[in-house]
Write an enzyme that holds these catalytic residues in place. Sequence first.
Site, PDB file in Angstrom:
ATOM      1  N   ASN A  77       0.883  -1.125   0.089  1.00 16.81           N
ATOM      2  CA  ASN A  77      -0.123  -0.052  -0.098  1.00 16.81           C
ATOM      3  C   ASN A  77       0.698   1.307   0.096  1.00 16.81           C
ATOM      4  OD1 ASN A  77       0.679  -0.382   2.691  1.00 16.81           O
ATOM      5  ND2 ASN A  77      -1.197   0.493   3.645  1.00 16.81           N
TER       6      ASN A  77
ATOM      7  N   PRO B 152       9.963  -7.525  -0.908  1.00 14.03           N
ATOM      8  CA  PRO B 152       8.701  -6.567  -1.047  1.00 14.03           C
ATOM      9  C   PRO B 152       7.433  -7.310  -1.299  1.00 14.03           C
ATOM     10  CG  PRO B 152       9.965  -6.597  -3.046  1.00 14.03           C
ATOM     11  CD  PRO B 152      10.624  -7.443  -2.118  1.00 14.03           C
TER      12      PRO B 152
ATOM     13  N   GLY C  60       2.674  -5.249   7.477  1.00 14.57           N
ATOM     14  CA  GLY C  60       1.473  -5.933   6.745  1.00 14.57           C
ATOM     15  C   GLY C  60       0.364  -6.054   7.696  1.00 14.57           C
ATOM     16  N   SER C  61      -0.516  -7.182   7.319  1.00 15.81           N
ATOM     17  CA  SER C  61      -1.519  -7.420   8.246  1.00 15.81           C
ATOM     18  C   SER C  61      -1.219  -8.057   9.468  1.00 15.81           C
ATOM     19  CB  SER C  61      -2.218  -8.471   7.430  1.00 15.81           C
ATOM     20  OG  SER C  61      -1.783  -9.725   7.134  1.00 15.81           O
TER      21      SER C  61
ATOM     22  N   GLU D 235       4.572  -3.887  12.352  1.00 18.73           N
ATOM     23  CA  GLU D 235       3.819  -2.709  11.965  1.00 18.73           C
ATOM     24  C   GLU D 235       2.628  -3.282  11.365  1.00 18.73           C
ATOM     25  OE1 GLU D 235       4.148   0.354  12.862  1.00 18.73           O
ATOM     26  OE2 GLU D 235       6.199   0.670  13.453  1.00 18.73           O
ATOM     27  N   LEU D 236       1.355  -3.354  11.998  1.00 15.84           N
ATOM     28  CA  LEU D 236       0.226  -4.144  11.462  1.00 15.84           C
ATOM     29  C   LEU D 236      -0.806  -3.251  11.208  1.00 15.84           C
ATOM     30  CD1 LEU D 236       1.036  -6.968  14.170  1.00 15.84           C
ATOM     31  CD2 LEU D 236       2.201  -6.768  11.879  1.00 15.84           C
TER      32      LEU D 236
ATOM     33  N   CYS E 207      -3.022   1.828   6.909  1.00 10.36           N
ATOM     34  CA  CYS E 207      -3.306   1.316   8.282  1.00 10.36           C
ATOM     35  C   CYS E 207      -3.712   2.466   9.196  1.00 10.36           C
ATOM     36  CB  CYS E 207      -2.028   0.774   8.588  1.00 10.36           C
ATOM     37  SG  CYS E 207      -0.604   1.939   8.640  1.00 10.36           S
TER      38      CYS E 207
ATOM     39  N   GLU F 114     -10.894  -4.836   9.710  1.00 12.22           N
ATOM     40  CA  GLU F 114     -10.292  -3.307   9.158  1.00 12.22           C
ATOM     41  C   GLU F 114     -10.802  -3.451   7.642  1.00 12.22           C
ATOM     42  OE1 GLU F 114      -6.009  -4.284   8.378  1.00 12.22           O
ATOM     43  OE2 GLU F 114      -5.621  -1.960   8.428  1.00 12.22           O
TER      44      GLU F 114
ATOM     45  N   GLU G  43       8.746   2.855  14.017  1.00 16.90           N
ATOM     46  CA  GLU G  43       9.541   3.126  13.060  1.00 16.90           C
ATOM     47  C   GLU G  43       9.496   4.816  12.840  1.00 16.90           C
ATOM     48  OE1 GLU G  43       9.566  -0.469   9.901  1.00 16.90           O
ATOM     49  OE2 GLU G  43       8.082   0.693   9.689  1.00 16.90           O
TER      50      GLU G  43
HETATM   51  P1  NAD Z   1      -0.117  -8.874   4.011  1.00 16.99           P
HETATM   52  O1  NAD Z   1       0.307  -9.186   5.645  1.00 16.99           O
HETATM   53  O2  NAD Z   1      -0.831  -9.805   3.118  1.00 16.99           O
HETATM   54  O3  NAD Z   1       1.044  -8.806   3.234  1.00 16.99           O
HETATM   55  C1  NAD Z   1       2.505  -8.261   3.724  1.00 16.99           C
HETATM   56  C2  NAD Z   1       3.664  -8.734   3.393  1.00 16.99           C
HETATM   57  O4  NAD Z   1       3.781 -10.279   4.051  1.00 16.99           O
HETATM   58  C3  NAD Z   1       3.646  -9.109   1.935  1.00 16.99           C
HETATM   59  O5  NAD Z   1       5.117  -8.793   1.459  1.00 16.99           O
HETATM   60  C4  NAD Z   1       3.506 -10.325   1.849  1.00 16.99           C
HETATM   61  O6  NAD Z   1       3.996 -11.053   0.659  1.00 16.99           O
HETATM   62  C5  NAD Z   1       4.128 -11.244   3.101  1.00 16.99           C
HETATM   63  N1  NAD Z   1       3.646 -12.359   3.335  1.00 16.99           N
HETATM   64  C6  NAD Z   1       2.388 -12.979   3.401  1.00 16.99           C
HETATM   65  N2  NAD Z   1       2.517 -14.235   3.841  1.00 16.99           N
HETATM   66  C7  NAD Z   1       3.692 -14.584   4.113  1.00 16.99           C
HETATM   67  C8  NAD Z   1       4.397 -15.624   4.768  1.00 16.99           C
HETATM   68  N3  NAD Z   1       3.578 -16.864   5.046  1.00 16.99           N
HETATM   69  N4  NAD Z   1       5.426 -15.535   5.062  1.00 16.99           N
HETATM   70  C9  NAD Z   1       6.295 -14.275   4.970  1.00 16.99           C
HETATM   71  N5  NAD Z   1       5.829 -13.306   4.345  1.00 16.99           N
HETATM   72  C10 NAD Z   1       4.455 -13.405   4.101  1.00 16.99           C
HETATM   73  O7  NAD Z   1      -0.547  -7.359   4.062  1.00 16.99           O
HETATM   74  P2  NAD Z   1      -0.571  -6.548   2.841  1.00 16.99           P
HETATM   75  O8  NAD Z   1      -2.172  -6.791   2.225  1.00 16.99           O
HETATM   76  O9  NAD Z   1       0.065  -6.396   1.901  1.00 16.99           O
HETATM   77  O10 NAD Z   1      -0.631  -5.071   3.234  1.00 16.99           O
HETATM   78  C11 NAD Z   1      -1.977  -4.712   4.006  1.00 16.99           C
HETATM   79  C12 NAD Z   1      -1.864  -4.679   5.513  1.00 16.99           C
HETATM   80  O11 NAD Z   1      -0.856  -3.945   6.124  1.00 16.99           O
HETATM   81  C13 NAD Z   1      -2.902  -4.202   6.445  1.00 16.99           C
HETATM   82  O12 NAD Z   1      -3.625  -4.749   7.408  1.00 16.99           O
HETATM   83  C14 NAD Z   1      -2.443  -2.663   6.871  1.00 16.99           C
HETATM   84  O13 NAD Z   1      -3.077  -1.935   8.019  1.00 16.99           O
HETATM   85  C15 NAD Z   1      -1.050  -3.229   7.110  1.00 16.99           C
HETATM   86  N6  NAD Z   1       0.060  -2.140   7.013  1.00 16.99           N
HETATM   87  C16 NAD Z   1       0.618  -1.611   8.320  1.00 16.99           C
HETATM   88  C17 NAD Z   1       1.188  -0.494   8.244  1.00 16.99           C
HETATM   89  C18 NAD Z   1       1.865   0.151   9.696  1.00 16.99           C
HETATM   90  O14 NAD Z   1       2.891   0.560   9.648  1.00 16.99           O
HETATM   91  N7  NAD Z   1       1.321  -0.279  10.738  1.00 16.99           N
HETATM   92  C19 NAD Z   1       1.528   0.026   7.363  1.00 16.99           C
HETATM   93  C20 NAD Z   1       1.020  -0.431   5.927  1.00 16.99           C
HETATM   94  C21 NAD Z   1       0.367  -1.173   5.946  1.00 16.99           C
END
Ligand code: NAD
Length: 476
Positions: free
Chosen positions: A146, A170, A223-224, A245-246, A279, A380, A457
Site C-alpha cells: 500500500n 517486497p 503488513g496485516s 507494524e500491523l 493502516c 479492518e 519506526e
Molecule cells: P499482508 O500481511 O498480506 O502482506 C504483507 C507482506 O507479507 C507481503 O510482502 C506479503 O508477501 C508477505 N507475506 C504474506 N504471507 C507471508 C508468509 N507466510 N511469510 C512471509 N511473508 C508473507 O499485508 P498487505 O495486504 O500487503 O498489507 C496490508 C496490511 O498492512 C493492512 O493490514 C495494513 O493495515 C497493514 N499496514 C500496516 C502499516 C503499519 O505501519 N502499521 C503500514 C502499511 C500497511
Amino acid sequence: MLYINGEWAPSRSAREFESRDPASGAVLGQVADAGREDVAAAIAAAEQAFPAWAKRTAYERSAILYRAWELMLERKEELAQLMTREQGKPIRMARTEVGYAADFVLWFAEEAKRVYGETIPSSRADQRFHVLRQPVGVAAAITPWNYPISMLTRKIAPALAAGCTIVVKPAEQTPLCAVETFKVFADAGVPAGVINLVSSSDPEPIGDELLSNPAVRKITFTGSTEIGKFIAGRAAEQMKRVSMELGGHAPFIVFPDADPVRAAKGAAAVKFLNTGQACISPNRIFVHRSIAETFLATLRERVAKLKTGHGLADGISVGPLIDEQALTKMQRQVDDAVSHGADVLVGGEQLKGGAYEGGYFWAPTVISGVTPEMLIYREETFGPIAPVIIFDDEEEVIRMANDTTYGLASYIYTNDLSRAYRVAEALDFGMIGINDINPTSAAVPFGGVKESGLGREGAREGLSEYLNSKVLGIAL
Ligand code: NAD
C-alpha cells in the site's frame, strides 16, 4: 531482477512473474521470481558484508544515505509515476509518498551520527559501567504494497544508519517500485551485500528461509495482523528481534464542541487517501448527536464530489483497490451493514464499465447507522468506505473507541483543551491526531499497541530497533 551482493541478476530458476496496473489490468513488466536458494544467497551476502559495513564510521554511512536522499528526490517524478501505475494511488499522492520516503532517508542520515552510548554510575567505587550500542546484524524486511516505497525506506534507512545489512522481500503486488528504490541506494554507493532484494510471487518459502536461517538476527515486518502474528511466532523459535507494524481500526471522534464542517472535511480527506488502503485510515467515525446532521451533510457532499479513476488521469482523487479480493471485501462489509440496518448515504457499489473496465474500482461510500454487531465495526476495511456512528457522551465514546483488538491511529476533533488531553490519554492507540489528520512524520515514532504491533519506526526510536545494548563492567 533480484539484487544480491551488489549485482542485478535473474532468479536461479529463471522464473519471472508479472506486475500489473490495478486500474486497468495492463501488464507493466516482468520481475524475477526468487526462490529459497536466492534468499539463502542474499542472506549469505548480507552476512559477509556485515562486519565491514558495521566498522565504517557513522559519518561514512551517513554520507551514503545523504546521497540516496538526493537521488530519490531527483527521481521523484519517475518514482511517483511508476507507483501510480503499479499501486494505483493518484499521482499527487504518489509524489507525496516519494517525499515521505525520502524524509526517512534524510532523517536516518542525520541520526546515524547520534548512536550514543551511556555511562552509568556503579554502586561499587572500583567499578565503571559503559553501555555500547551495536548493530543487531543481518536484518530481514517484509513489506506491504500500500505504501510501496516509503515502507522500504522506513526500514532500509535506519538499518543502514545503525550498521546493519538487510535483505528485503517486497509485496508481490509492487515489485517494480522495490526495484527502482533499490537502484537509488545502489547508485548512492551502498557497498555490495549491504542491501539485497528478493522479489517473489510466493511469500511462503521466502519467509520460511528468512525466519529459519540463523544468520538473520532481526525481522522487521509491515503488513496485516494475521501474517504478523504468524511471523512473530516463527521468529520466536530463534529469538530473532522483531518489529511489527500491523493493521489498524482507527476511531475518528467528533465532539459536540468541534466545528462539524471542518471535521467532516478532515474525515473525507483522510478516509479516502490511498483509496482507504492505509493502516491509519479511519474505520469508525463517531459523531456527537448534536452535530451529526451538519457533519453528515458535509461528509456526504464532499464524498459525492470525489473523482475516481486512473491515478494518472486529471483531477482524480481516488484510485482503484489493489485486487479483486479487496472488491469482494467491500461488497461483504456493505451487504452485512445494510442487512443489519445501516443506510448507504453515497456510493456503496463497484464501479464498472467505460474508464473503469479492467480495474478494481469501488465508489467512495458513506454509511450511517453503524452498530457494533456489524463486520465493518470490527474488521479492518482497507477500502473507501466511511462508517458513521452517533454517540451521546464522552465516556461512552472512549469505551467504544477502545473496543477493538487494534491500537494504531486515532483522531479527535474538539475545541476543548482539557477534553483533548483527557481523551487522548484514555485512548489505547499509538498515534492520535487532535484536530489533525496526519499525526505522522519521519521525526516522530510510528507504531501501535495491542494487535497493531510491536516497536516503532521513524524517529530516534526507529534506530533503536536495529541496535543492541552491550554493557561493559570495568573494575579499576
Ligand atoms: P499482508 O500481511 O498480506 O502482506 C504483507 C507482506 O507479507 C507481503 O510482502 C506479503 O508477501 C508477505 N507475506 C504474506 N504471507 C507471508 C508468509 N507466510 N511469510 C512471509 N511473508 C508473507 O499485508 P498487505 O495486504 O500487503 O498489507 C496490508 C496490511 O498492512 C493492512 O493490514 C495494513 O493495515 C497493514 N499496514 C500496516 C502499516 C503499519 O505501519 N502499521 C503500514 C502499511 C500497511
